[in-house]
Design a protein around this motif. Structure first.
Motif, mmCIF file in Angstrom:
data_model
loop_
_atom_site.group_PDB
_atom_site.id
_atom_site.type_symbol
_atom_site.label_atom_id
_atom_site.label_comp_id
_atom_site.label_asym_id
_atom_site.label_seq_id
_atom_site.Cartn_x
_atom_site.Cartn_y
_atom_site.Cartn_z
ATOM 1 N N SER A 451 0.849 -1.190 0.000
ATOM 2 C CA SER A 451 0.000 0.000 0.000
ATOM 3 C C SER A 451 0.884 1.240 0.000
ATOM 4 C CB SER A 451 -0.885 0.008 1.257
ATOM 5 O OG SER A 451 -0.071 0.091 2.421
ATOM 6 N N GLU A 557 -15.275 4.454 0.398
ATOM 7 C CA GLU A 557 -14.431 3.330 0.831
ATOM 8 C C GLU A 557 -14.150 2.383 -0.343
ATOM 9 O OE1 GLU A 557 -13.366 2.962 4.241
ATOM 10 O OE2 GLU A 557 -14.122 5.011 4.275
ATOM 11 N N ARG A 559 -12.235 0.142 -2.460
ATOM 12 C CA ARG A 559 -11.005 -0.642 -2.398
ATOM 13 C C ARG A 559 -10.542 -1.013 -3.805
ATOM 14 N NH1 ARG A 559 -9.894 -2.540 2.713
ATOM 15 N NH2 ARG A 559 -11.574 -2.238 4.241
ATOM 16 N N ARG A 573 -7.493 2.018 -0.493
ATOM 17 C CA ARG A 573 -8.912 2.285 -0.285
ATOM 18 C C ARG A 573 -9.133 3.782 -0.344
ATOM 19 N NH1 ARG A 573 -10.944 0.831 5.482
ATOM 20 N NH2 ARG A 573 -9.747 2.736 5.881
#
Length: 691
Positions: A451, A557, A559, A573
């Motif tokens: 991430s 939200e 993702r 996200r």
């Protein structure tokens, strides 16, 4: 020593300014070099031109020594100290100065190996490995959810753990959200992720359980006395090392009259505050009569030594990186027309000037070879003047012979078999966690999933990434993280209702906020109340502005998983995606912290990866990338060009390659280490045992 030649009146900020004209401390050579350096700073009313005249005769040239590595720097400096001592000087005539504590580590090991007496000025007992071991046990009694303390305890030889066992236990606990390592240890034998019987842990679990049950009835010092006896510290530690632990008990004794409860929980909390405030618990009689002095440049202010070595004069070392600013400096303190960063480098240069002028007779500056042949900025300050370079400087690039059987020599220097007389059972102290951190680098799972926060975390400190991602050690709860989660969830519910067409009144927003509130991570009731009051104020401003001009919310939200080349996958996200018509979108990320500088927001990796995913996965055109700061309800809007998206991918791939290569060196810096939860187990902050 400097002569006070006079003073003059000015405005209120410098009503009585003292002008120093003569220097009785240093040779003319040292003063000319120091003057050349400080001359690169801006002259102002607050920082007038420094011009000192020496009263001593000409001396030795300043040595600027370039070395290939930290190890070579340590070996060369240690050799020079030995030569100076052999020539008739006392050890105490020599001082080694450094910008950051971590810069001395290699030298400490080398001095210990050569039996050169030294003292680290203002070394807190809290940095000593045995004190860290004792505190880890105390923390685990008071806070069984403290996984960092638990990891340090489990690395003691008595519990027969290996690094892989700790990582597997932490991974098992992480999969069961809310489960601490201490809780995972008490699982049935069949559920423990390592071989062997639970019997080896029985004495540890029994001791911890017993003292947790009696914790409220006994004082912190009583528990500490029992712990030290159970750990056999007096029998196992060397006399010098035991002094540090004894000083901890004395500190607890002095703390008791200040305490309301005298309990362990309050003592641990007090220690946390004490360390955060930069408190130091030092040994009064720790210094040998004749020893080399090791200290930070800050600690050397006002002192003087015949021979001074200044270590690691390198870019990003000395000068150090700029810390995040919690307030803006007054404009009059900065060079007109220059950014605030200019003020930082000038402050660092003033500190370097202090380091140079600690030397009376001989001054030596050491630096490590910079990439691509760059010259460190402070070395360049000196060498840019041809006259100073010719008359006052001697440049050296010594070639040191290789050290035979380095590993064996290091082991002998540590004296691990001679320092403490082992009894029949392995020791419950002498944590191996720092050694594990340097050697146990498990391969990451494939495909390598990263991430934006993981990549940024790795780039900030690879050692921190290792602990958090590959060892699965969780940080404890913190007020800022708890508050951020509460605010995020509240905003999500406000916008979720708005997306359905429901404009919630603020009274309902406040009710949601109260339902979302969790008291985890706040240091005390006052801090929690202040955060709660601040949250209500932020939500009131956000609610009013959002209800006045509602966004066209497309996703919340959202993702994503974006495969890249070389079996790397980016995950993330997006807080919110707003439609701007056709395929044009606005991606919003909510922040509860301080606003970023505009220049950083324009190249922020998180927003770059969001824009990349928007294009590649969802076929959106991300025309606006927004940081929405709830603190002041302001937005920061940026965009990304194709070149920037490629640079973001390159950054991810570089981090992935280093992670796969097992590159996890610590990157100590005051701004990062001060708030790092892993500091108690980090090798960059692990001092050597006495030898």
């Amino acid at each position: 020593m400097q002569k006070f030649a006079g003073w003059k009146a000015g405005d209120d900020s410098h009503k009585f300014r003292v002008t120093l004209m003569e220097n009785y401390r240093s040779t003319p050579n040292i003063l000319r070099v120091a003057t050349q350096v400080i001359g690169q700073n801006t002259v102002s009313a607050d920082f007038p031109k420094k011009s000192l005249s020496a009263t001593r005769s000409e001396g030795e040239k300043i040595r600027i020594v370039e070395l290939a590595s930290e190890e070579e720097e340590a070996r060369w400096v240690a050799g020079e100290l030995q030569r100076t001592h052999a020539a008739g000087r006392r050890w105490m005539d020599c001082a080694v100065l450094y910008r950051q504590h971590a810069h001395r580590d290699e030298l400490v090991r080398e001095l210990s190996a050569r039996k050169i007496p030294f003292v680290i000025s203002r070394l807190s007992i809290l940095d000593h490995p045995l004190v860290k071991d004792v505190l880890a046990y105390l923390r685990l009694i008071a806070r069984p959810f403290d996984d960092i303390a638990c990891a340090r305890v489990l690395s003691a030889p008595a519990w027969n753990f290996q690094a892989k066992d700790l990582a597997r236990l932490a991974e098992r606990a992480a999969k069961r959200r809310g489960t601490a390592l201490y809780d995972a240890l008490q699982a049935p034998q069949s559920e423990l992720p390592f071989d062997g019987t639970k019997a080896r842990l029985a004495p540890l679990l029994e001791f911890l359980s017993q003292h947790r049950k009696s914790m409220r009835r006994r004082t912190a010092r009583e528990i500490m006395v029992d712990l030290l006896e159970w750990l056999e510290v007096a029998q196992r530690a060397s006399g010098q090392d035991y002094k540090y632990v004894a000083q901890l008990t004395e500190f607890a004794k002095e703390w008791e009259p200040k305490s309301d409860t005298r309990g362990l929980a309050e003592f641990i909390e007090y220690l946390d505050y004490f360390e955060q405030a930069g408190g130091v618990i030092a040994l009064e009689d720790d210094a040998p009569a004749d020893a080399v002095k090791l200290m930070t440049v800050h600690g050397a202010k006002g002192l003087e030594f015949p021979h001074v070595f200044v270590l690691r004069v390198n870019n990003r070392k000395f000068p150090a990186n700029e810390r995040p600013r919690v307030f803006e400096f007054p404009a009059r303190l900065m060079k007109e027309g220059e950014p605030a960063e200019q003020f930082h480098i000038q402050e660092e240069r003033r500190l370097f000037y202090v380091a140079l002028t600690r030397a009376q007779e001989r001054l030596t500056l050491t630096s490590l070879t910079e990439p691509k042949g760059k010259v460190p900025v402070f070395i360049e300050d000196i060498l840019m003047d041809p006259a100073v370079r010719r008359r006052d400087v001697r440049q050296l690039m010594p070639k040191l012979p290789p050290v035979p059987e380095k590993a064996a020599a290091k082991g002998l220097a540590s004296g691990s078999l001679e320092l403490f007389p082992y009894t029949e059972d392995p020791a419950k102290i002498f944590s191996r966690i720092a050694d594990w951190a340097e050697t146990f680098h498990p391969p990451p799972p494939e495909p390598l999933t990263l991430s934006a926060s993981a990549v940024n975390g790795y780039r900030t400190c690879p050692q921190q990434y290792l602990f958090g991602y590959l060892w699965s050690l969780k940080e404890g709860p913190r007020a800022s993280l708890s508050f951020g989660s509460i605010m995020h969830n509240t905003v999500k519910r406000i916008l979720g209702e708005l997306r359905k067409g429901n404009k919630l009144p603020f009274e309902e927003v406040q009710r949601i906020f109260e339902l979302e509130w969790r008291s985890v991570g706040f240091e005390d009731e006052y801090q929690e109340a202040e955060y709660k009051k601040d949250g209500i104020g932020q939500l009131r401003a956000f609610h009013g502005a959002t209800m006045a001009t509602p966004p066209q919310i497309l996703e919340q939200e959202k993702r994503f998983e974006l495969p890249l080349e070389d079996n790397v996958t980016i995950i993330g996200r997006m807080d919110q995606v707003n439609s701007l018509g056709r395929n044009d979108v606005e991606i919003v990320d909510y922040k509860t912290g301080r606003p970023k500088k505009e220049s950083l927001a324009k190249k922020d990796l998180q927003l770059s990866l969001y824009a990349l995913a928007a294009k590649e996965i969802f076929d959106w055109n991300p025309v606006r990338l927004v940081f929405h700061y709830l603190q002041d309800n302001k937005v920061q809007v940026t965009t990304r060009e194709s070149k920037q998206l490629q640079e973001a991918q390159n950054m991810v791939q570089e981090a992935a390659a280093d992670i796969r290569a097992g590159q996890f060196p610590p990157k100590p810096s005051p701004s990062v280490c001060r708030s790092c939860a892993y500091k108690p187990i980090c090798p960059a902050h692990e001092e050597e045992l006495s030898g």
